[in-house]
Design an enzyme around this catalytic site. Sequence first.
Site, mmCIF file in Angstrom:
data_model
loop_
_atom_site.group_PDB
_atom_site.id
_atom_site.type_symbol
_atom_site.label_atom_id
_atom_site.label_comp_id
_atom_site.label_asym_id
_atom_site.label_seq_id
_atom_site.Cartn_x
_atom_site.Cartn_y
_atom_site.Cartn_z
ATOM 1 N N ASP A 1 21.461 32.983 -36.428
ATOM 2 C CA ASP A 1 20.780 32.383 -35.270
ATOM 3 C C ASP A 1 21.732 31.438 -34.536
ATOM 4 O OD1 ASP A 1 19.061 30.940 -33.547
ATOM 5 O OD2 ASP A 1 17.380 31.209 -34.931
ATOM 6 N N HIS B 1 18.505 34.975 -33.343
ATOM 7 C CA HIS B 1 17.290 34.395 -32.782
ATOM 8 C C HIS B 1 16.524 35.454 -31.989
ATOM 9 C CE1 HIS B 1 15.117 30.698 -31.718
ATOM 10 N NE2 HIS B 1 14.925 31.243 -30.543
#
Length: 230
Positions: free
Chosen positions: A168, A199
């Site tokens: 992420d 993400h």
Amino acid sequence: MIRIDTLDGTDSFGAYLAEPTDTPRAAIVVIQEIFGVNEGIRRKCDGWAEKGYLAIAPDLFWRLEPGVELDPDQEPELQQAFGLMNRFDQDQGIADIEATLRAVRARLPEGAKIGCVGYCLGGRLAYMTAARTDVDASVGYYAVGLPNILHEKNAIARPLLLHIAGADHFVTPDQQQAMHEGLDDHPRVTLVDYPGEDHGFAAEMGNRRSEQAARQADARTETFFAEHLG
């Protein structure tokens, strides 16, 4: 879309409601990303309704830009979303989620439970909802900015599941480490890592979706809610 009264009763805001064909087994509040209650979030609600849950997604940006719907794959809209997030009052957002919980209870059979699931900013808000409200179970996908609210963990009394994207670019490795160090020993919190995923991997649509990881995470969420909500 329905209207929900604010906690103080002085105003109201919109929410997308998806209802099952039969009596709801429970309810799930779907907490938006920074892109508003867009088609992807509405699809999340529809999916839960197909599984027998009453699902509702409150428009948490209603004080800033009511009804906004943004596409993360469009750069100007992505930047607009960041601007909204920076102006968003998260404490007010939790109050609006609490108002949503109150409104949903009136639509449920006596004793039915309510959960929440959030994505991105909504993942952070799901953690805050677990700590600050009486929601029965919470799930956060790639929650942003948790290290600075880990001190609220002692208030989490009901089950919380957090899906962590290992790659992420908004939640860096040091933040992920802090989350594990702060929460791994919490009896009500479960963290699941998805190595190599970025993400937004569980988005319903668009370039961010990673099919296999999304299916894995969503299956875990479904099992989690079946166990804790019924």
